[in-house]
Design an enzyme around this catalytic site. Structure first.
Site, PDB file in Angstrom:
ATOM      1  N   LYS A 111       0.817  -1.225   0.000  1.00 16.42           N
ATOM      2  CA  LYS A 111       0.000   0.000   0.000  1.00 16.42           C
ATOM      3  C   LYS A 111       0.843   1.263   0.000  1.00 16.42           C
ATOM      4  O   LYS A 111       0.439   2.276  -0.567  1.00 16.42           O
ATOM      5  CB  LYS A 111      -0.968   0.013   1.203  1.00 16.42           C
ATOM      6  N   LYS A 194      -5.564  -9.838  -7.106  1.00  7.77           N
ATOM      7  CA  LYS A 194      -6.712 -10.005  -6.223  1.00  7.77           C
ATOM      8  C   LYS A 194      -7.867  -9.094  -6.653  1.00  7.77           C
ATOM      9  O   LYS A 194      -7.621  -7.947  -7.045  1.00  7.77           O
ATOM     10  CB  LYS A 194      -6.241  -9.621  -4.813  1.00  7.77           C
ATOM     11  N   LYS A 197     -11.342  -3.576  -3.957  1.00  8.52           N
ATOM     12  CA  LYS A 197     -12.150  -2.359  -4.007  1.00  8.52           C
ATOM     13  C   LYS A 197     -11.406  -1.238  -4.696  1.00  8.52           C
ATOM     14  O   LYS A 197     -12.014  -0.304  -5.202  1.00  8.52           O
ATOM     15  CB  LYS A 197     -12.456  -1.879  -2.577  1.00  8.52           C
TER      16      LYS A 197
HETATM   17  P1  AMP Z   1     -11.236  -5.442   2.881  1.00  4.53           P
HETATM   18  O1  AMP Z   1     -12.002  -5.235   1.628  1.00  4.53           O
HETATM   19  O2  AMP Z   1      -9.756  -5.335   2.649  1.00  4.53           O
HETATM   20  O3  AMP Z   1     -11.728  -4.676   4.048  1.00  4.53           O
HETATM   21  O4  AMP Z   1     -11.431  -6.982   3.242  1.00  4.53           O
HETATM   22  C1  AMP Z   1     -12.531  -7.457   3.989  1.00  4.53           C
HETATM   23  C2  AMP Z   1     -12.522  -8.972   4.033  1.00  4.53           C
HETATM   24  O5  AMP Z   1     -12.683  -9.511   2.716  1.00  4.53           O
HETATM   25  C3  AMP Z   1     -11.237  -9.587   4.571  1.00  4.53           C
HETATM   26  O6  AMP Z   1     -11.545 -10.731   5.335  1.00  4.53           O
HETATM   27  C4  AMP Z   1     -10.494  -9.961   3.338  1.00  4.53           C
HETATM   28  O7  AMP Z   1      -9.592 -11.018   3.579  1.00  4.53           O
HETATM   29  C5  AMP Z   1     -11.619 -10.395   2.412  1.00  4.53           C
HETATM   30  N1  AMP Z   1     -11.240 -10.201   1.005  1.00  4.53           N
HETATM   31  C6  AMP Z   1     -10.924  -9.030   0.394  1.00  4.53           C
HETATM   32  N2  AMP Z   1     -10.647  -9.218  -0.906  1.00  4.53           N
HETATM   33  C7  AMP Z   1     -10.790 -10.553  -1.141  1.00  4.53           C
HETATM   34  C8  AMP Z   1     -10.650 -11.383  -2.314  1.00  4.53           C
HETATM   35  N3  AMP Z   1     -10.299 -10.873  -3.499  1.00  4.53           N
HETATM   36  N4  AMP Z   1     -10.873 -12.710  -2.173  1.00  4.53           N
HETATM   37  C9  AMP Z   1     -11.239 -13.239  -0.970  1.00  4.53           C
HETATM   38  N5  AMP Z   1     -11.385 -12.519   0.159  1.00  4.53           N
HETATM   39  C10 AMP Z   1     -11.173 -11.188   0.084  1.00  4.53           C
END
Ligand code: AMP
Ligand code: TRP
Length: 329
Positions: A111, A194, A197
């Site tokens: 990041k 990956k 968002k």
């Molecule tokens: P975040 O969007 O970074 O706040 O992630 C929230 C949750 O979603 C966390 O448990 C991440 O590990 C999961 N997560 C985010 N992106 C992915 C993805 N591409 N595949 C699987 N899990 C994800």
């Protein structure tokens, strides 16, 4: 006693990776365990946010949780910044965390990019706040996607170091729960990246808010390769886009990857994409509609969040008082 804790940042849209990697697991867990789900707005502000958009995103995440099947009366949903003990414990833990441990965190490196000196302190200490989130509730299990595994290990290290230092059992070492399938949903434009968002292209991800036309278009445009679908799981090696789409299909229809591969062995992507689209529409449309319905009544969502906050505070208060006592504050 078990307690499941997890959190998601209120930034932008929740996408299929968040849903399959995290939220859907939470829904299943609440049948067996007490759970607590946190909307981590303090983590969100480690990168610049528009205040109005942040406020709206909190409500949208709350609506997405409930629409996905989390029952807020059973599993409290609350906003991190409303329980001040998160920030207090994060500070205390930061005084017990060697810099060397934080220097290993790959998410910070990704990041912060090359301009490390311009990265803000909060981005660097992000994993300490995450440790505080979890340890504050003496959570035993933390369901997250693969990308958060390293942060979970750090939380365990910090908990262990604190307990040893004060010769106490203040914190429980939390276990990560990483789903066997769908722990890493990849971008629709590049099967080696990956789904995220923050990807510039909206075609890279499926958002929970996407309507059926958007879902169709995104799957239609999703990157593939020139070969027909493979005959075996092993033959997915070196075909990240095919692997990702089959993985999504398997996760959404509740079959194993091997079953999905067997079902489409030797077929064209266009036939498979048609079924994948219909499966996604069938699964996601009811969630999207329920989310939209919940968002027409933000006052009711706020009531859920307020109740969740009270439930969270009750637990957090005990831990933080115990911690202050031990440290001499
Ligand atoms: P975040 O969007 O970074 O706040 O992630 C929230 C949750 O979603 C966390 O448990 C991440 O590990 C999961 N997560 C985010 N992106 C992915 C993805 N591409 N595949 C699987 N899990 C994800
Ligand atoms: N860092 C997590 C993510 O980006 C979100 C998060 C914050 C979290 N605090 C947490 C997840 C505590 C689990 C437990 O995905």
């Amino acid at each position: 006693m078990s307690l499941v804790f997890s959190g998601i940042q209120p930034t932008g849209n929740l996408h299929l990776g968040n849903y399959l990697g995290a939220v859907r697991q939470w829904v299943a867990l609440q049948a067996q365990h007490p759970c607590l789900f946190c909307i981590v707005d303090l983590h969100a502000i480690t990168v610049p946010q528009d205040p109005a958009a942040l406020r709206q995103a909190v409500l949208e995440v709350a609506a997405a949780f409930i629409a996905s099947g989390i029952n807020p009366d059973k599993s409290p949903i609350y906003v991190q910044s409303r329980v001040a003990a998160h920030a207090e414990l994060a500070w205390i833990l930061s005084c017990h965390t060697p810099l060397g441990w934080l220097n290993r965190m790959t998410q910070f490196k990704e990041k912060a990019g090359k301009a490390k000196d311009n990265a803000v302190l909060g981005l660097y200490s992000y994993p300490v706040l995450m440790a505080a989130d979890i340890l504050l509730y003496r959570a035993t299990h933390v369901p997250v996607g693969e990308d958060q595994k390293q942060h979970l290990e750090l939380a365990r290290d910090i908990a262990g170091a604190f307990n040893r230092h004060y010769n106490s059992e203040t914190f429980i070492l939390p276990e990560p729960l990483i789903p066997a399938a769908a722990a890493r949903i990849m971008s629709l434009r590049d099967g080696t990246k990956k789904m995220s968002k923050s990807d510039e292209s909206d075609y890279s991800r499926i958002n929970l808010k996407d309507d059926n036309d958007a879902l169709r278009l995104k799957i239609q445009k999703a990157k593939t390769d020139p070969l027909p679908l493979p005959e075996t799981v092993a033959a997915l090696e070196g075909r990240p886009e095919a692997a990702n789409l089959l993985q999504i299909y398997a996760a959404i229809t509740g079959v194993t990857l091997a079953e999905a591969v067997a079902q489409y062995a030797g077929q064209t992507f266009s036939a498979f994409k048609k079924d994948l689209t219909e499966a996604l529409v069938a699964h996601l449309a009811p969630i999207r509609e329920e989310m939209a319905r919940l968002l027409t009544d933000p006052a009711q969502l706020s009531v859920h969040l307020k109740n969740g906050q009270q439930a969270a505070e009750n637990i957090a208060q005990n831990t933080i008082e115990n911690v202050r006592q031990q440290i001499g504050l």
